[in-house]
Write a protein that holds these residues in place. Structure first.
Motif, PDB file in Angstrom:
ATOM      1  N   GLU A 188     -40.064 -26.725  84.346  1.00 41.04           N
ATOM      2  CA  GLU A 188     -40.235 -25.466  85.076  1.00 41.04           C
ATOM      3  C   GLU A 188     -40.334 -24.294  84.096  1.00 41.04           C
ATOM      4  OE1 GLU A 188     -36.908 -23.398  86.927  1.00 41.04           O
ATOM      5  OE2 GLU A 188     -35.647 -25.130  86.503  1.00 41.04           O
ATOM      6  N   SER A 189     -40.665 -23.137  84.608  1.00 39.22           N
ATOM      7  CA  SER A 189     -40.774 -21.938  83.780  1.00 39.22           C
ATOM      8  C   SER A 189     -39.426 -21.652  83.109  1.00 39.22           C
ATOM      9  CB  SER A 189     -41.191 -20.778  84.680  1.00 39.22           C
ATOM     10  OG  SER A 189     -41.301 -19.638  83.911  1.00 39.22           O
ATOM     11  N   GLY A 190     -39.461 -21.395  81.807  1.00 43.46           N
ATOM     12  CA  GLY A 190     -38.236 -21.084  81.080  1.00 43.46           C
ATOM     13  C   GLY A 190     -37.453 -22.312  80.658  1.00 43.46           C
ATOM     14  N   SER A 191     -38.015 -23.509  80.838  1.00 43.16           N
ATOM     15  CA  SER A 191     -37.274 -24.733  80.476  1.00 43.16           C
ATOM     16  C   SER A 191     -37.349 -25.019  78.982  1.00 43.16           C
ATOM     17  CB  SER A 191     -37.804 -25.941  81.274  1.00 43.16           C
ATOM     18  OG  SER A 191     -39.166 -26.148  80.998  1.00 43.16           O
ATOM     19  N   GLY A 192     -38.278 -24.411  78.267  1.00 43.96           N
ATOM     20  CA  GLY A 192     -38.329 -24.590  76.808  1.00 43.96           C
ATOM     21  C   GLY A 192     -39.596 -25.246  76.295  1.00 43.96           C
ATOM     22  N   LYS A 193     -40.622 -25.373  77.151  1.00 47.66           N
ATOM     23  CA  LYS A 193     -41.865 -26.053  76.729  1.00 47.66           C
ATOM     24  C   LYS A 193     -42.523 -25.335  75.543  1.00 47.66           C
ATOM     25  CE  LYS A 193     -43.760 -25.482  80.827  1.00 47.66           C
ATOM     26  NZ  LYS A 193     -42.690 -24.755  81.541  1.00 47.66           N
ATOM     27  N   THR A 194     -42.642 -24.007  75.670  1.00 45.05           N
ATOM     28  CA  THR A 194     -43.296 -23.267  74.585  1.00 45.05           C
ATOM     29  C   THR A 194     -42.445 -23.304  73.314  1.00 45.05           C
ATOM     30  OG1 THR A 194     -44.422 -21.860  76.162  1.00 45.05           O
ATOM     31  CG2 THR A 194     -44.213 -20.984  73.945  1.00 45.05           C
ATOM     32  N   GLN A 195     -41.121 -23.238  73.491  1.00 49.09           N
ATOM     33  CA  GLN A 195     -40.238 -23.264  72.299  1.00 49.09           C
ATOM     34  C   GLN A 195     -40.433 -24.558  71.517  1.00 49.09           C
ATOM     35  OE1 GLN A 195     -38.264 -20.425  71.760  1.00 49.09           O
ATOM     36  NE2 GLN A 195     -39.501 -19.783  73.499  1.00 49.09           N
ATOM     37  N   ILE A 196     -40.520 -25.678  72.211  1.00 49.72           N
ATOM     38  CA  ILE A 196     -40.671 -26.970  71.536  1.00 49.72           C
ATOM     39  C   ILE A 196     -42.035 -27.025  70.830  1.00 49.72           C
ATOM     40  CG2 ILE A 196     -41.657 -28.593  73.251  1.00 49.72           C
ATOM     41  CD1 ILE A 196     -39.369 -30.454  72.709  1.00 49.72           C
ATOM     42  N   THR A 245     -53.035 -20.693  77.140  1.00 49.51           N
ATOM     43  CA  THR A 245     -53.798 -20.354  78.343  1.00 49.51           C
ATOM     44  C   THR A 245     -53.079 -19.280  79.149  1.00 49.51           C
ATOM     45  OG1 THR A 245     -52.690 -22.051  79.654  1.00 49.51           O
ATOM     46  CG2 THR A 245     -54.674 -22.727  78.490  1.00 49.51           C
ATOM     47  N   GLU A 246     -51.877 -18.922  78.698  1.00 43.45           N
ATOM     48  CA  GLU A 246     -51.133 -17.864  79.392  1.00 43.45           C
ATOM     49  C   GLU A 246     -50.886 -16.745  78.400  1.00 43.45           C
ATOM     50  OE1 GLU A 246     -48.506 -19.901  82.778  1.00 43.45           O
ATOM     51  OE2 GLU A 246     -48.142 -20.713  80.809  1.00 43.45           O
ATOM     52  N   TYR A 247     -51.089 -15.518  78.884  1.00 40.67           N
ATOM     53  CA  TYR A 247     -51.056 -14.378  77.970  1.00 40.67           C
ATOM     54  C   TYR A 247     -49.823 -13.536  78.233  1.00 40.67           C
ATOM     55  CZ  TYR A 247     -55.841 -15.816  77.125  1.00 40.67           C
ATOM     56  OH  TYR A 247     -56.953 -16.553  76.785  1.00 40.67           O
ATOM     57  N   ARG A 259     -44.036 -12.887  68.487  1.00 37.55           N
ATOM     58  CA  ARG A 259     -42.754 -12.463  67.876  1.00 37.55           C
ATOM     59  C   ARG A 259     -41.802 -13.646  67.752  1.00 37.55           C
ATOM     60  NH1 ARG A 259     -40.604  -7.236  70.782  1.00 37.55           N
ATOM     61  NH2 ARG A 259     -38.763  -7.790  69.581  1.00 37.55           N
ATOM     62  N   ARG A 260     -41.807 -14.484  68.783  1.00 35.78           N
ATOM     63  CA  ARG A 260     -40.915 -15.659  68.744  1.00 35.78           C
ATOM     64  C   ARG A 260     -41.372 -16.637  67.654  1.00 35.78           C
ATOM     65  NH1 ARG A 260     -36.138 -17.845  68.737  1.00 35.78           N
ATOM     66  NH2 ARG A 260     -35.880 -19.689  70.052  1.00 35.78           N
ATOM     67  N   LEU A 261     -42.703 -16.784  67.500  1.00 31.67           N
ATOM     68  CA  LEU A 261     -43.217 -17.680  66.451  1.00 31.67           C
ATOM     69  C   LEU A 261     -42.782 -17.169  65.076  1.00 31.67           C
ATOM     70  CD1 LEU A 261     -44.927 -20.121  65.597  1.00 31.67           C
ATOM     71  CD2 LEU A 261     -46.951 -18.657  65.645  1.00 31.67           C
ATOM     72  N   ILE A 265     -31.200 -23.659  73.320  1.00 31.67           N
ATOM     73  CA  ILE A 265     -32.184 -22.818  72.632  1.00 31.67           C
ATOM     74  C   ILE A 265     -31.433 -21.607  72.096  1.00 31.67           C
ATOM     75  CG2 ILE A 265     -34.352 -21.526  72.800  1.00 31.67           C
ATOM     76  CD1 ILE A 265     -35.081 -23.192  75.246  1.00 31.67           C
ATOM     77  N   THR A 266     -31.525 -21.413  70.791  1.00 31.47           N
ATOM     78  CA  THR A 266     -30.883 -20.251  70.176  1.00 31.47           C
ATOM     79  C   THR A 266     -31.960 -19.453  69.448  1.00 31.47           C
ATOM     80  OG1 THR A 266     -30.505 -21.245  68.023  1.00 31.47           O
ATOM     81  CG2 THR A 266     -28.836 -21.694  69.712  1.00 31.47           C
ATOM     82  N   GLU A 267     -31.530 -18.368  68.837  1.00 31.92           N
ATOM     83  CA  GLU A 267     -32.448 -17.557  68.036  1.00 31.92           C
ATOM     84  C   GLU A 267     -33.143 -18.411  66.972  1.00 31.92           C
ATOM     85  OE1 GLU A 267     -30.374 -14.162  66.488  1.00 31.92           O
ATOM     86  OE2 GLU A 267     -31.918 -13.974  64.928  1.00 31.92           O
ATOM     87  N   LYS A 268     -32.401 -19.413  66.449  1.00 36.21           N
ATOM     88  CA  LYS A 268     -32.945 -20.237  65.366  1.00 36.21           C
ATOM     89  C   LYS A 268     -33.862 -21.358  65.855  1.00 36.21           C
ATOM     90  CE  LYS A 268     -29.835 -19.683  61.568  1.00 36.21           C
ATOM     91  NZ  LYS A 268     -28.895 -18.709  61.601  1.00 36.21           N
TER      92      LYS A 268
HETATM   93  N1  LIG Z   1     -34.564 -15.822  70.615  1.00 36.28           N
HETATM   94  C1  LIG Z   1     -34.074 -16.596  71.591  1.00 36.28           C
HETATM   95  N2  LIG Z   1     -32.764 -16.860  71.656  1.00 36.28           N
HETATM   96  C2  LIG Z   1     -32.250 -17.634  72.639  1.00 36.28           C
HETATM   97  N3  LIG Z   1     -32.994 -18.193  73.624  1.00 36.28           N
HETATM   98  C3  LIG Z   1     -34.299 -17.944  73.609  1.00 36.28           C
HETATM   99  C4  LIG Z   1     -34.918 -17.148  72.605  1.00 36.28           C
HETATM  100  N4  LIG Z   1     -36.242 -17.091  72.874  1.00 36.28           N
HETATM  101  C5  LIG Z   1     -36.422 -17.814  73.991  1.00 36.28           C
HETATM  102  N5  LIG Z   1     -35.259 -18.318  74.436  1.00 36.28           N
HETATM  103  C6  LIG Z   1     -35.037 -19.149  75.648  1.00 36.28           C
HETATM  104  O1  LIG Z   1     -36.186 -19.911  75.892  1.00 36.28           O
HETATM  105  C7  LIG Z   1     -36.576 -19.734  77.265  1.00 36.28           C
HETATM  106  C8  LIG Z   1     -38.098 -19.664  77.355  1.00 36.28           C
HETATM  107  O2  LIG Z   1     -38.560 -20.886  76.967  1.00 36.28           O
HETATM  108  P1  LIG Z   1     -40.114 -21.142  76.978  1.00 36.28           P
HETATM  109  O3  LIG Z   1     -40.880 -19.886  76.717  1.00 36.28           O
HETATM  110  O4  LIG Z   1     -40.319 -22.274  76.063  1.00 36.28           O
HETATM  111  O5  LIG Z   1     -40.300 -21.572  78.480  1.00 36.28           O
HETATM  112  P2  LIG Z   1     -41.511 -22.355  79.109  1.00 36.28           P
HETATM  113  O6  LIG Z   1     -40.959 -23.652  79.610  1.00 36.28           O
HETATM  114  O7  LIG Z   1     -42.652 -22.413  78.162  1.00 36.28           O
HETATM  115  O8  LIG Z   1     -41.828 -21.396  80.323  1.00 36.28           O
HETATM  116  P3  LIG Z   1     -43.244 -20.984  80.969  1.00 36.28           P
HETATM  117  O9  LIG Z   1     -43.693 -22.171  81.775  1.00 36.28           O
HETATM  118  O10 LIG Z   1     -42.887 -19.818  81.844  1.00 36.28           O
HETATM  119  O11 LIG Z   1     -44.162 -20.628  79.850  1.00 36.28           O
HETATM  120  C9  LIG Z   1     -36.037 -18.399  77.688  1.00 36.28           C
HETATM  121  O12 LIG Z   1     -35.773 -18.453  79.072  1.00 36.28           O
HETATM  122  C10 LIG Z   1     -34.805 -18.257  76.864  1.00 36.28           C
HETATM  123  O13 LIG Z   1     -33.731 -18.830  77.601  1.00 36.28           O
END
Ligand SMILES: Nc1ncnc2c1ncn2[C@@H]1O[C@H](COP(=O)(O)OP(=O)(O)OP(=O)(O)O)[C@@H](O)[C@H]1O
Length: 283
Positions: free
Chosen positions: A45-53, A79-81, A86-88, A272-275
């Motif tokens: 789901e949105s915010g689950s961490g897909k983009t972070q991984i 595909t989403e803007y 900044r996170r990268l 998910i942390t800052e690091k």
């Molecule tokens: N600097 C950070 N420190 C701590 N947590 C962070 C940080 N940056 C992002 N996150 C966490 O990562 C989550 C976003 O994850 P991500 O962008 O990977 O979601 P997603 O699954 O790709 O969502 P979407 O489908 O909406 O794109 C945020 O909700 C936040 O909890």
């Protein structure tokens, strides 16, 4: 007989090249990382961490094989803007501080990530020949492209396709063109290909959408299933499901391997942390 087949798959898997996702616990669930020459989907789901991984993967890919990387650059198709630049940058600083001696010195990890935004599935299909040219000729400081990320595939199919027969056929045809093109490139260039996908609410009686070994998928207290249905599910080789649950300000996150040709199902908690994104042991 079954055991022999399993052993054979395990042997094939041990030989295939993998890329670390930047965390030993999550890598362990994948038997060393995300495999090359196939398509791995990360769904949640949105915010689950897909983009972070995905961001962590394209940075970790630059590490040498001795540290789980592929000594490679990456192509990140979003595909989403807007793209989370900044996170990268924040994650690249984290990688530079944790691996000061393992990245090419005096160069910015961001220079080895090509970013490309696209707006439609047709646009993506048209882009495939250009991607192939890019894979052949693009080299940044001698690191060839070894990873392609598509974040997210679901966004390309969100609005303009209805439920009529014509649209469903057009949609499936685009699924096969995109996944066929990506699989060909993955094989030819030894690439890790990761696509992200969203989830939709599970509709009672719609059992045919279940793929993989988990009897049901839940996130944020809702029963969900991967978007794009069964024809897309057949286009990917492995599927990783990210889920989250929030109680007050505490978010508990899980990563589960739903299916893969060579691995049993497995699950890990992560934060998910800052690091970055890291697995948590024995919780
Ligand atoms: N600097 C950070 N420190 C701590 N947590 C962070 C940080 N940056 C992002 N996150 C966490 O990562 C989550 C976003 O994850 P991500 O962008 O990977 O979601 P997603 O699954 O790709 O969502 P979407 O489908 O909406 O794109 C945020 O909700 C936040 O909890």
């Amino acid at each position: 007989m079954k055991r022999e087949a399993q052993n054979l798959l395990q042997k094939v898997d041990e030989k295939s090249e993998k890329c670390t996702v930047g965390c030993p616990i999550l890598d362990r669930n994948l038997n060393g990382g995300i495999p090359t020459k196939s398509i791995t989907e990360v769904v949640g789901e949105s915010g689950s961490g897909k983009t972070q991984i995905c961001l962590q993967l394209v940075l970790s890919a630059q590490l040498p094989p001795s540290h789980g990387g592929l000594n490679g650059s990456s192509l990140y198709i979003y595909t989403e803007y807007p793209f989370p630049i900044r996170r990268l940058k924040q994650l690249s600083l984290s990688l530079l501080s944790s691996h000061p001696n393992h990245l090419l010195s005096s160069s910015d990890p961001l220079s080895r990530i090509i970013l490309r935004g696209i707006s439609s599935a047709e646009n993506f299909v048209e882009l495939l020949p250009d991607i192939e040219l890019c894979l052949r000729y693009w080299k940044s400081r001698l690191l060839p492209i070894r990873v392609i990320v598509v974040d997210s595939i679901a966004a390309l199919f969100r609005s303009e396709f209805g439920n009529c027969c014509f649209d469903l056929k057009r949609r499936s045809s685009l699924f096969f063109k995109i996944s066929g093109g990506l699989k060909l490139l993955a094989e030819r260039f030894g690439l890790v290909v990761v696509v992200t996908n969203q989830v939709v609410d599970f509709i009672e009686g719609n059992e045919s959408v279940r793929i993989g070994n988990f009897s049901e998928l839940c996130s944020s207290g809702r029963r969900v299933c991967p978007a794009l249905g069964i024809s897309w599910a057949n286009c990917v080789n492995s599927r990783i499901f990210l889920s989250k649950d929030q109680t007050g300000i505490k978010i508990t996150r899980f990563s589960s391997l739903l299916f893969a040709p060579h691995l049993p199902l497995s699950s890990s908690q992560f934060v998910i942390t800052e690091k970055g994104l890291f697995g948590v042991e024995n919780v």
